[in-house]
Scaffold this motif. Structure first.
Motif, PDB file in Angstrom:
ATOM      1  N   ASN A 179       6.799  17.650 -62.536  1.00 30.04           N
ATOM      2  CA  ASN A 179       6.746  16.282 -63.046  1.00 30.04           C
ATOM      3  C   ASN A 179       5.409  15.949 -63.691  1.00 30.04           C
ATOM      4  O   ASN A 179       5.308  14.999 -64.463  1.00 30.04           O
ATOM      5  CB  ASN A 179       7.035  15.278 -61.924  1.00 30.04           C
ATOM      6  CG  ASN A 179       8.488  15.267 -61.524  1.00 30.04           C
ATOM      7  OD1 ASN A 179       9.356  15.677 -62.295  1.00 30.04           O
ATOM      8  ND2 ASN A 179       8.779  14.818 -60.316  1.00 30.04           N
ATOM      9  N   TRP A 185      12.148  14.628 -69.835  1.00 30.09           N
ATOM     10  CA  TRP A 185      13.119  15.722 -69.817  1.00 30.09           C
ATOM     11  C   TRP A 185      13.649  15.959 -68.415  1.00 30.09           C
ATOM     12  O   TRP A 185      12.900  16.020 -67.455  1.00 30.09           O
ATOM     13  CB  TRP A 185      12.460  16.997 -70.332  1.00 30.09           C
ATOM     14  CG  TRP A 185      13.397  18.163 -70.491  1.00 30.09           C
ATOM     15  CD1 TRP A 185      14.295  18.362 -71.489  1.00 30.09           C
ATOM     16  CD2 TRP A 185      13.509  19.300 -69.636  1.00 30.09           C
ATOM     17  NE1 TRP A 185      14.956  19.555 -71.321  1.00 30.09           N
ATOM     18  CE2 TRP A 185      14.495  20.150 -70.178  1.00 30.09           C
ATOM     19  CE3 TRP A 185      12.872  19.686 -68.461  1.00 30.09           C
ATOM     20  CZ2 TRP A 185      14.848  21.369 -69.600  1.00 30.09           C
ATOM     21  CZ3 TRP A 185      13.223  20.896 -67.864  1.00 30.09           C
ATOM     22  CH2 TRP A 185      14.207  21.719 -68.439  1.00 30.09           C
ATOM     23  N   TRP A 186      14.966  16.087 -68.302  1.00 26.48           N
ATOM     24  CA  TRP A 186      15.578  16.425 -67.027  1.00 26.48           C
ATOM     25  C   TRP A 186      16.662  17.480 -67.220  1.00 26.48           C
ATOM     26  O   TRP A 186      17.686  17.479 -66.563  1.00 26.48           O
ATOM     27  CB  TRP A 186      16.125  15.182 -66.331  1.00 26.48           C
ATOM     28  CG  TRP A 186      16.333  15.430 -64.869  1.00 26.48           C
ATOM     29  CD1 TRP A 186      17.513  15.401 -64.180  1.00 26.48           C
ATOM     30  CD2 TRP A 186      15.351  15.780 -63.897  1.00 26.48           C
ATOM     31  NE1 TRP A 186      17.318  15.715 -62.858  1.00 26.48           N
ATOM     32  CE2 TRP A 186      16.006  15.956 -62.655  1.00 26.48           C
ATOM     33  CE3 TRP A 186      13.967  15.983 -63.952  1.00 26.48           C
ATOM     34  CZ2 TRP A 186      15.329  16.309 -61.483  1.00 26.48           C
ATOM     35  CZ3 TRP A 186      13.291  16.332 -62.800  1.00 26.48           C
ATOM     36  CH2 TRP A 186      13.975  16.480 -61.590  1.00 26.48           C
ATOM     37  N   GLY A 187      16.427  18.367 -68.169  1.00 27.58           N
ATOM     38  CA  GLY A 187      17.295  19.511 -68.330  1.00 27.58           C
ATOM     39  C   GLY A 187      18.470  19.322 -69.271  1.00 27.58           C
ATOM     40  O   GLY A 187      19.193  20.265 -69.541  1.00 27.58           O
ATOM     41  N   LYS A 188      18.670  18.120 -69.781  1.00 25.43           N
ATOM     42  CA  LYS A 188      19.875  17.855 -70.576  1.00 25.43           C
ATOM     43  C   LYS A 188      19.640  17.973 -72.074  1.00 25.43           C
ATOM     44  O   LYS A 188      20.575  17.921 -72.851  1.00 25.43           O
ATOM     45  CB  LYS A 188      20.409  16.462 -70.249  1.00 25.43           C
ATOM     46  CG  LYS A 188      20.728  16.252 -68.762  1.00 25.43           C
ATOM     47  CD  LYS A 188      21.691  17.303 -68.232  1.00 25.43           C
ATOM     48  CE  LYS A 188      22.014  17.089 -66.767  1.00 25.43           C
ATOM     49  NZ  LYS A 188      22.870  18.158 -66.210  1.00 25.43           N
ATOM     50  N   LYS A 217      10.118  20.694 -58.080  1.00 25.27           N
ATOM     51  CA  LYS A 217      10.723  19.492 -58.672  1.00 25.27           C
ATOM     52  C   LYS A 217      11.220  19.752 -60.092  1.00 25.27           C
ATOM     53  O   LYS A 217      11.102  18.908 -60.987  1.00 25.27           O
ATOM     54  CB  LYS A 217       9.757  18.304 -58.636  1.00 25.27           C
ATOM     55  CG  LYS A 217       9.510  17.758 -57.240  1.00 25.27           C
ATOM     56  CD  LYS A 217       8.763  16.441 -57.274  1.00 25.27           C
ATOM     57  CE  LYS A 217       8.545  15.895 -55.875  1.00 25.27           C
ATOM     58  NZ  LYS A 217       9.798  15.576 -55.185  1.00 25.27           N
ATOM     59  N   THR A 218      11.802  20.926 -60.317  1.00 28.48           N
ATOM     60  CA  THR A 218      12.411  21.225 -61.608  1.00 28.48           C
ATOM     61  C   THR A 218      13.898  20.892 -61.552  1.00 28.48           C
ATOM     62  O   THR A 218      14.506  20.913 -60.474  1.00 28.48           O
ATOM     63  CB  THR A 218      12.249  22.710 -61.960  1.00 28.48           C
ATOM     64  OG1 THR A 218      12.789  23.504 -60.899  1.00 28.48           O
ATOM     65  CG2 THR A 218      10.782  23.072 -62.162  1.00 28.48           C
ATOM     66  N   PRO A 219      14.527  20.596 -62.694  1.00 32.71           N
ATOM     67  CA  PRO A 219      15.984  20.445 -62.713  1.00 32.71           C
ATOM     68  C   PRO A 219      16.639  21.732 -62.242  1.00 32.71           C
ATOM     69  O   PRO A 219      16.058  22.820 -62.372  1.00 32.71           O
ATOM     70  CB  PRO A 219      16.292  20.159 -64.189  1.00 32.71           C
ATOM     71  CG  PRO A 219      15.008  19.675 -64.767  1.00 32.71           C
ATOM     72  CD  PRO A 219      13.918  20.384 -64.018  1.00 32.71           C
ATOM     73  N   ASP A 220      17.840  21.627 -61.704  1.00 36.62           N
ATOM     74  CA  ASP A 220      18.479  22.789 -61.095  1.00 36.62           C
ATOM     75  C   ASP A 220      19.873  23.005 -61.664  1.00 36.62           C
ATOM     76  O   ASP A 220      20.879  22.828 -60.981  1.00 36.62           O
ATOM     77  CB  ASP A 220      18.534  22.588 -59.572  1.00 36.62           C
ATOM     78  CG  ASP A 220      18.787  23.885 -58.812  1.00 36.62           C
ATOM     79  OD1 ASP A 220      18.674  24.960 -59.426  1.00 36.62           O
ATOM     80  OD2 ASP A 220      19.080  23.808 -57.604  1.00 36.62           O
ATOM     81  N   ASP A 221      19.929  23.401 -62.941  1.00 35.49           N
ATOM     82  CA  ASP A 221      21.194  23.741 -63.578  1.00 35.49           C
ATOM     83  C   ASP A 221      20.939  24.842 -64.593  1.00 35.49           C
ATOM     84  O   ASP A 221      19.794  25.205 -64.856  1.00 35.49           O
ATOM     85  CB  ASP A 221      21.827  22.512 -64.242  1.00 35.49           C
ATOM     86  CG  ASP A 221      20.901  21.821 -65.232  1.00 35.49           C
ATOM     87  OD1 ASP A 221      20.270  22.516 -66.054  1.00 35.49           O
ATOM     88  OD2 ASP A 221      20.797  20.587 -65.191  1.00 35.49           O
ATOM     89  N   SER A 224      18.523  24.258 -67.545  1.00 34.20           N
ATOM     90  CA  SER A 224      17.131  24.199 -67.103  1.00 34.20           C
ATOM     91  C   SER A 224      16.621  25.593 -66.741  1.00 34.20           C
ATOM     92  O   SER A 224      15.483  25.949 -67.067  1.00 34.20           O
ATOM     93  CB  SER A 224      17.003  23.272 -65.894  1.00 34.20           C
ATOM     94  OG  SER A 224      17.483  21.984 -66.201  1.00 34.20           O
ATOM     95  N   THR A 238      15.426  26.970 -57.153  1.00 34.18           N
ATOM     96  CA  THR A 238      16.846  26.634 -57.099  1.00 34.18           C
ATOM     97  C   THR A 238      17.288  26.391 -55.664  1.00 34.18           C
ATOM     98  O   THR A 238      16.754  26.985 -54.723  1.00 34.18           O
ATOM     99  CB  THR A 238      17.720  27.745 -57.715  1.00 34.18           C
ATOM    100  OG1 THR A 238      19.076  27.307 -57.766  1.00 34.18           O
ATOM    101  CG2 THR A 238      17.618  29.034 -56.912  1.00 34.18           C
TER     102      THR A 238
END
Length: 261
Positions: A179, A185-188, A217-221, A224, A238
């Protein structure tokens, strides 16, 4: 209560699970809060995660794996959930290069003294030349006293901390809060050039020191994961190690590029 139930079930079926043939693949995955998995350690190990993390509390001279002090259950010890499975994997020839990150939640000195004593029981598994690395995160002692601990114990560094050459040798990897680098940005979508530049700058610095980097605290998909991979992040956080393995082995879409790479 859910965590206690999971620990009890896991310990009941631990031995049958380890009779299976493991098909490990070395990935740059970091199993975050691994003890929340239905099968702590085993799920991440079978998915070939290069790094596995557990929160640890010292209580009555025992090391317990839990998310908070209120979650502590006497059956969920670090020894039962992680040390013994690792010892079995190494001695049975099923192990692969990986690190166990111990996120210390209690006093650094007291907790590490007990940890060092417990790991010293297995000198053939935990030593300077072992494929298993022990990395201390969370409540870390100050770098000036790192040399007081067994040399097979390393520490989770920070990019804004200053280390002597000797202290850099005890840094197992470097971690930071994602963060602090991203905007919205949140991976989308695609990372903006400014954010990419900031991330690449810190990654280049850490890599110039010969160390690997992880962000929490990274996006998890999958989008990302691909973005972080292309940025050059060494350990991808993850909570879904099996899905991460599946993505990189079967479903990877390298067309999801970050800007200005």
């Amino acid at each position: 209560m859910k965590f206690i139930f999971i620990c009890s079930i896991y310990m009941t079926f631990l031995s049958p699970c380890w009779t299976q043939t493991l098909n490990n693949t070395f990935l740059n995955g970091h199993s975050h809060n691994d003890y929340f998995q239905k099968q702590p350690f085993t799920t991440a190990f079978e998915a070939g995660m290069a790094s596995i993390e557990a929160d640890v509390f010292l209580w009555n001279q025992n090391l317990y794996v839990a998310h908070t002090p209120f979650d502590i259950d006497w059956t969920c010890t670090l020894d039962a959930l992680y040390v013994q499975p690792i010892v079995f994997a190494v001695r049975s020839g099923k192990a692969y290069p990986m690190q166990l990150m111990i996120d210390v939640k209690t006093s650094a000195e007291a907790t590490l003294n007990v940890l060092a004593r417990e790991l010293a029981r297995y000198p053939d598994v935990f030593n300077d030349k072992s494929m298993i690395k022990i990395v201390i995160s969370g409540n870390r002692p100050t770098p000036s006293v790192w040399s007081n601990y067994p040399s097979f114990i390393q520490f989770d560094g920070r990019p804004d901390e200053v280390y002597t050459p000797e202290q850099w040798q005890r840094v197992g990897l470097v971690s930071d809060n994602f963060n602090a680098y991203k905007t919205s940005w949140w991976g989308k979508d695609i990372l903006c050039p400014k954010t990419c530049e900031r991330l690449k700058k810190v990654l280049n610095y850490i890599h110039s020191k010969g160390k690997k980097m992880r962000f929490w605290k990274t996006p998890d998909d999958s989008r990302s994961w691909e973005t972080l991979y292309q940025l050059g992040v060494d350990f991808i956080n993850t909570d879904s190690p099996t899905d991460l393995k599946s993505y990189f082995e079967h479903k990877r879409n390298p067309k999801m590029l970050v800007q200005n790479m």
